[in-house]
Enzyme design. Sequence first.
Site, PDB file in Angstrom:
ATOM      1  CD  GLN A 172      -2.610   1.278   2.576  1.00 23.57           C
ATOM      2  OE1 GLN A 172      -2.024   1.614   3.603  1.00 23.57           O
ATOM      3  NE2 GLN A 172      -3.898   0.982   2.549  1.00 23.57           N
ATOM      4  CE1 TYR A 188      -2.309   8.370   6.238  1.00 26.82           C
ATOM      5  CE2 TYR A 188      -4.275   7.116   5.708  1.00 26.82           C
ATOM      6  CZ  TYR A 188      -3.230   7.398   6.561  1.00 26.82           C
ATOM      7  OH  TYR A 188      -3.102   6.703   7.739  1.00 26.82           O
ATOM      8  NE  ARG A 215     -12.008  -4.101  13.046  1.00 33.69           N
ATOM      9  CZ  ARG A 215     -13.149  -3.441  13.181  1.00 33.69           C
ATOM     10  NH1 ARG A 215     -13.435  -2.856  14.346  1.00 33.69           N
ATOM     11  NH2 ARG A 215     -14.007  -3.359  12.180  1.00 33.69           N
TER      12      ARG A 215
END
Length: 415
Positions: free
Chosen positions: A109, A184, A358
């Site tokens: 990423q 971002y 998660r």
Amino acid sequence: MDILNSTQSSEFSRALMPWALGPIRLRNRVIKSATNEGMAPRGVPTKALVQHHRSMAAGGVGMTTVAYCSVSADGRTFPDQITLNAETVKHLRVLTDAVHREGAAASAQITHGGAFNFLPQLSTRYPMSASSGFNAAGVLNGRWFKNAMTRDDMARIKQEFVSAALVAQQSGFDAIELHMGHGYLLSQFLSPKYNRRKDTFGGSAEARVRFPAEVLNAVLDAVGKTMPVICKISMFEGYKGGGTVEDAVVAAKSLSAHGAHLIVLSAGANVEAPWAIFGSQIPKGVAGATQSFMMRAATQVLQWQQPKIEFHDLYLLEAARRIRAVVDTPLAYLGGVKSIAGIEEAMRDGFEAIVMGRALIHQPDLLRGFEAGKKTRSGCTACNLCVPMMYTPGGTRCALTSVENSALNQLAACD
């Protein structure tokens, strides 16, 4: 993978079958999401980072994603973040080799933080963003203002993304994920709150996606023939004035038209609405005990502001369905996939890939358990205690199922 349990549905079976993602082939459609690992002190990838992703690959995912690899020194959000440059290649090659030995692929990423950074020093007085003015993220570290990028800045940053993609390719990564969500730089262009430009890169949703699409085009030209180029977007930002699903539909259509191999559908913004990313409450201490007083105070304010949210499975599915209805490019569903039933539902809704975070941090071999018929559901409680763990010496881990190994996180990957 092993032969599937005969009681499992055809949709679950299809999720675990080999799949062509652009120019490569994955062993299945399950992808470990990019979740900030906290395993690159001083920017050096560690043996803990290698072990983290090796365990995901050994656990059966088709591809695992290394999070938040910055395209430049100024593009980092914080000092302990990987920068894709010549110095990190040897360390990342150890990681990708380990993932490949387990039969999985590795995705990098890549991102630029823009105005969202907590660096002690920048090469410019103020961080760059889509527009100038007050910097909401800067409240956390005293960097109160930001500068609007010029066209020259945009050309330079675009080349930084290309250079980073080439470094990732040299490091053995199989895919590139362009981070266009969560606040971002590229998402600052997409966001109506951050992007107030009056030129061809601001105004309508169609105009706001132009620079992210230019970056996508440039990276596709550089590596797209041999590596899939993935885009991760926020379907909604979750705060007043932020991007909506309607905005995301426009962005997804544009990224699809420009040739993205896959679009990962996320939500939320790190500063203004982190709870929208996770679909549940953010625990205290998310700023980390070592962070500045101002940053810890600001995160306490976020604690007071966050709405009461109770986690539920597939919490982003309704928004994702709206994009699925109008976009032909392969889409990856992300958000609350914790069970075989969840994988089946997302597959039935036409999503080509399943992205999990998660639940795999809680149990890296969860898919093996599903496959063997030993489990039908993850034991992850969505407590989000794994989030502040990124600031601990050992890096991100499940607070319920693992113990800290800070020593491994101090050893460079190639040592």
